[in-house]
Scaffold this motif. Structure first.
Motif, PDB file in Angstrom:
ATOM      1  N   GLU A  19       0.839  -1.198   0.000  1.00 21.08           N
ATOM      2  CA  GLU A  19       0.000   0.000   0.000  1.00 21.08           C
ATOM      3  C   GLU A  19       0.878   1.255   0.000  1.00 21.08           C
ATOM      4  O   GLU A  19       0.609   2.211  -0.725  1.00 21.08           O
ATOM      5  CB  GLU A  19      -0.917   0.002   1.222  1.00 21.08           C
ATOM      6  CG  GLU A  19      -1.867   1.179   1.262  1.00 21.08           C
ATOM      7  CD  GLU A  19      -2.716   1.227   2.518  1.00 21.08           C
ATOM      8  OE1 GLU A  19      -3.679   2.013   2.519  1.00 21.08           O
ATOM      9  OE2 GLU A  19      -2.427   0.509   3.499  1.00 21.08           O
ATOM     10  N   ASN A  79       2.091   2.152  -3.270  1.00 18.65           N
ATOM     11  CA  ASN A  79       0.978   2.444  -4.190  1.00 18.65           C
ATOM     12  C   ASN A  79       0.691   1.321  -5.178  1.00 18.65           C
ATOM     13  O   ASN A  79       0.208   1.570  -6.282  1.00 18.65           O
ATOM     14  CB  ASN A  79       1.203   3.766  -4.929  1.00 18.65           C
ATOM     15  CG  ASN A  79       1.277   4.929  -3.973  1.00 18.65           C
ATOM     16  OD1 ASN A  79       0.419   5.075  -3.103  1.00 18.65           O
ATOM     17  ND2 ASN A  79       2.301   5.739  -4.100  1.00 18.65           N
ATOM     18  N   ILE A 117      -4.613  -0.916  -3.122  1.00 16.93           N
ATOM     19  CA  ILE A 117      -5.523   0.030  -2.477  1.00 16.93           C
ATOM     20  C   ILE A 117      -6.212  -0.701  -1.338  1.00 16.93           C
ATOM     21  O   ILE A 117      -6.721  -1.814  -1.516  1.00 16.93           O
ATOM     22  CB  ILE A 117      -6.571   0.553  -3.478  1.00 16.93           C
ATOM     23  CG1 ILE A 117      -5.885   1.307  -4.613  1.00 16.93           C
ATOM     24  CG2 ILE A 117      -7.610   1.426  -2.768  1.00 16.93           C
ATOM     25  CD1 ILE A 117      -6.772   1.571  -5.810  1.00 16.93           C
ATOM     26  N   LYS A 144      -9.247  -0.515   1.294  1.00 20.90           N
ATOM     27  CA  LYS A 144     -10.513   0.171   1.540  1.00 20.90           C
ATOM     28  C   LYS A 144     -11.121  -0.366   2.832  1.00 20.90           C
ATOM     29  O   LYS A 144     -11.334  -1.572   2.974  1.00 20.90           O
ATOM     30  CB  LYS A 144     -11.485  -0.041   0.377  1.00 20.90           C
ATOM     31  CG  LYS A 144     -12.773   0.730   0.534  1.00 20.90           C
ATOM     32  CD  LYS A 144     -13.621   0.657  -0.710  1.00 20.90           C
ATOM     33  CE  LYS A 144     -14.879   1.500  -0.518  1.00 20.90           C
ATOM     34  NZ  LYS A 144     -15.742   1.483  -1.684  1.00 20.90           N
ATOM     35  N   SER A 177      -3.953  -1.283  -7.431  1.00 24.39           N
ATOM     36  CA  SER A 177      -4.046   0.074  -7.966  1.00 24.39           C
ATOM     37  C   SER A 177      -3.711   0.011  -9.453  1.00 24.39           C
ATOM     38  O   SER A 177      -3.355  -1.056  -9.975  1.00 24.39           O
ATOM     39  CB  SER A 177      -3.039   0.979  -7.253  1.00 24.39           C
ATOM     40  OG  SER A 177      -1.722   0.553  -7.574  1.00 24.39           O
ATOM     41  N   LYS A 178      -3.788   1.125 -10.120  1.00 25.33           N
ATOM     42  CA  LYS A 178      -3.400   1.169 -11.540  1.00 25.33           C
ATOM     43  C   LYS A 178      -1.937   0.737 -11.681  1.00 25.33           C
ATOM     44  O   LYS A 178      -1.583  -0.039 -12.567  1.00 25.33           O
ATOM     45  CB  LYS A 178      -3.617   2.573 -12.095  1.00 25.33           C
ATOM     46  CG  LYS A 178      -3.354   2.688 -13.571  1.00 25.33           C
ATOM     47  CD  LYS A 178      -3.677   4.076 -14.090  1.00 25.33           C
ATOM     48  CE  LYS A 178      -3.390   4.156 -15.581  1.00 25.33           C
ATOM     49  NZ  LYS A 178      -3.696   5.484 -16.129  1.00 25.33           N
TER      50      LYS A 178
END
Length: 117
Positions: free
Chosen positions: A60, A63, A66, A68, A82-83
């Motif tokens: 995380e 990056n 993600i 949540k 993530s992207k």
């Protein structure tokens, strides 16, 4: 600090991000979609809760995933790529292919859950 002696290597940068003990497996299991912590624990049973939590935090922080959190009791936490994390999928697939061939040639049986997609 003088950074003139620092080595900036693309391979080292990649390994720094995905080279943790369970990071590649975590990323692999998130390729197909969102997973909860308990699901990841079941998919990677050799990882202790502490180690899995640490690896997730690092991913995380870089990056790649993600996290949540849903405001419910008991807490519900989901993880997804993530992207940037999705962009590493081809690398993971090639690593799996290479490792599979290496292990076959050396008579080693695979016993992880990183199966072909």
């Amino acid at each position: 600090m003088n950074n003139s002696n620092k080595i900036n290597c693309p391979v080292v940068a990649t390994l720094d991000m995905i080279g943790g003990k369970y990071k590649a497996l975590i990323l692999w299991h998130l390729i197909d979609g969102t997973r909860r912590f308990g699901e990841l624990r079941k998919l990677i049973p050799q990882a202790t809760q502490k180690m899995l939590t640490q690896q997730l935090r690092e991913l995380e922080g870089d990056n790649l995933i993600i996290r949540k959190v849903y405001p419910v009791v008991p807490p519900k936490v989901e993880y997804s790529l993530s992207k940037l994390g999705k962009s590493i999928t081809p690398i993971l697939e090639e690593m799996r292919k290479w490792g599979t061939e290496y292990m076959k040639k050396n008579g080693i049986e695979a016993n992880c859950f990183m199966t072909e997609r």
